[in-house]
Design a protein around this motif. Sequence first.
Motif, mmCIF file in Angstrom:
data_model
loop_
_atom_site.group_PDB
_atom_site.id
_atom_site.type_symbol
_atom_site.label_atom_id
_atom_site.label_comp_id
_atom_site.label_asym_id
_atom_site.label_seq_id
_atom_site.Cartn_x
_atom_site.Cartn_y
_atom_site.Cartn_z
ATOM 1 N N UNK A 1 38.552 32.475 47.055
ATOM 2 C CA UNK A 1 39.139 31.521 46.106
ATOM 3 C C UNK A 1 38.848 31.912 44.659
ATOM 4 N N UNK A 2 37.729 32.531 44.420
ATOM 5 C CA UNK A 2 37.296 32.881 43.063
ATOM 6 C C UNK A 2 38.309 33.742 42.326
ATOM 7 N N UNK A 3 39.043 34.580 43.067
ATOM 8 C CA UNK A 3 39.957 35.531 42.423
ATOM 9 C C UNK A 3 41.427 35.159 42.594
ATOM 10 N N UNK A 4 41.715 33.944 43.053
ATOM 11 C CA UNK A 4 43.096 33.568 43.366
ATOM 12 C C UNK A 4 44.040 33.598 42.158
ATOM 13 N N UNK A 5 43.514 33.474 40.955
ATOM 14 C CA UNK A 5 44.365 33.444 39.761
ATOM 15 C C UNK A 5 44.499 34.814 39.087
ATOM 16 N N UNK A 6 43.868 35.820 39.638
ATOM 17 C CA UNK A 6 43.910 37.147 39.017
ATOM 18 C C UNK A 6 45.101 37.952 39.508
ATOM 19 N N UNK A 7 45.885 38.473 38.577
ATOM 20 C CA UNK A 7 47.046 39.297 38.899
ATOM 21 C C UNK A 7 47.096 40.481 37.940
ATOM 22 N N UNK A 8 47.414 41.644 38.483
ATOM 23 C CA UNK A 8 47.567 42.817 37.650
ATOM 24 C C UNK A 8 46.287 43.246 36.956
ATOM 25 N N UNK A 9 45.144 43.026 37.599
ATOM 26 C CA UNK A 9 43.848 43.333 36.997
ATOM 27 C C UNK A 9 43.216 44.568 37.648
ATOM 28 N N UNK A 10 42.307 45.167 36.893
ATOM 29 C CA UNK A 10 41.550 46.313 37.394
ATOM 30 C C UNK A 10 40.071 45.936 37.358
ATOM 31 N N UNK A 11 39.436 46.003 38.527
ATOM 32 C CA UNK A 11 38.043 45.584 38.627
ATOM 33 C C UNK A 11 37.149 46.783 38.930
ATOM 34 N N UNK A 12 36.064 46.893 38.170
ATOM 35 C CA UNK A 12 34.996 47.826 38.487
ATOM 36 C C UNK A 12 33.898 47.002 39.146
ATOM 37 N N UNK A 13 33.841 47.051 40.463
ATOM 38 C CA UNK A 13 32.956 46.147 41.189
ATOM 39 C C UNK A 13 33.438 44.718 41.007
ATOM 40 N N UNK A 14 32.621 43.876 40.425
ATOM 41 C CA UNK A 14 33.008 42.485 40.185
ATOM 42 C C UNK A 14 33.472 42.253 38.755
ATOM 43 N N UNK A 15 33.467 43.295 37.933
ATOM 44 C CA UNK A 15 33.777 43.155 36.511
ATOM 45 C C UNK A 15 35.194 43.618 36.208
ATOM 46 N N UNK A 16 35.979 42.760 35.547
ATOM 47 C CA UNK A 16 37.314 43.150 35.116
ATOM 48 C C UNK A 16 37.213 44.075 33.904
ATOM 49 N N UNK A 17 37.836 45.240 33.989
ATOM 50 C CA UNK A 17 37.817 46.202 32.893
ATOM 51 C C UNK A 17 39.226 46.741 32.663
ATOM 52 N N UNK A 18 39.391 47.518 31.598
ATOM 53 C CA UNK A 18 40.654 48.209 31.347
ATOM 54 C C UNK A 18 40.722 49.457 32.211
ATOM 55 N N UNK A 19 41.917 49.728 32.736
ATOM 56 C CA UNK A 19 42.117 50.990 33.446
ATOM 57 C C UNK A 19 42.422 52.075 32.415
ATOM 58 N N UNK A 20 42.799 53.271 32.863
ATOM 59 C CA UNK A 20 42.997 54.389 31.941
ATOM 60 C C UNK A 20 44.131 54.106 30.960
ATOM 61 N N UNK A 21 44.095 54.776 29.822
ATOM 62 C CA UNK A 21 45.134 54.598 28.802
ATOM 63 C C UNK A 21 46.519 54.906 29.356
ATOM 64 N N UNK A 22 46.630 55.996 30.113
ATOM 65 C CA UNK A 22 47.929 56.393 30.664
ATOM 66 C C UNK A 22 48.515 55.343 31.609
#
Length: 256
Positions: free
Chosen positions: A205-226
């Motif tokens: 349930x914790x992640x039900x609102x997340x769409x189009x995200x990139x996670x490093x483990x449990x942390x949302x981060x930016x993916x590569x520039x390209x």
Amino acid sequence: MNSVIITGATSGIGFECAMHTARIAPNEQIIIACRNLESGRNVVQSIERKTGHKNLLCLLLDLDSLESIRNFKEQFSKNENPCIIALINNVGIQNIGKTQFTKEGYESTFGVNHLASFYLTLLLLPFMDNNASITFTASGVHDKTNIRVNAFDPGLVPGTGLARTYSPLLRFVWKNVFPLLKYFVRNVNSPQDSGKRLANLAYSEKYRENKGKYFEGTKEIKSSTDSYNRDFQQMLWTTSVQFLGIKQQETSVTLA
């Protein structure tokens, strides 16, 4: 009964993901998609024994073959209620030896890690509703629809089958030495920790609102520039669709 489909679940991160999914999704059918049915049945028995989950199934899927992916889709469609609540595209290979190719002649890393998971997802989209999730295991080295789609970078996870093409010495180091790095180096994780995080991202349930995200483990981060380059995105999409030869009536997302 809805289904959770997990690829690459007979060992490593995928196995631990399936184990944790069985604990947090007791009312869903969990499908272990595997290229070796004996290994798949062993996994089913192990998970059932440890969690008590009764709705576990293994189905044949070899992501080295587009024909096998089509056959998997046909097998799944024959379920009494072929409805998918989560698709976890966890399979990944790393070939450091002689160049290898899929059954259709694509370089194996591109063919399995990208094309096969892309094809599987497109064929299974008609069995998903807007509450479903699609999760891809990605990698930090890479430097829609209403369904939520996210990517998961597990970090360095020593001891998994990713090293199957390594030399014997490197495989020994991978299995016996590298796991110690988690005590000294950031983002080095055990298969148990990464598998649990992957299962939670796909289902909890914790992640039900997340769409189009990139996670490093449990942390949302930016993916590569390209990865944010719209021209690159369109080129990869168009080229992949052309390679696969998929027809519009085979999926529920607009292909062109």
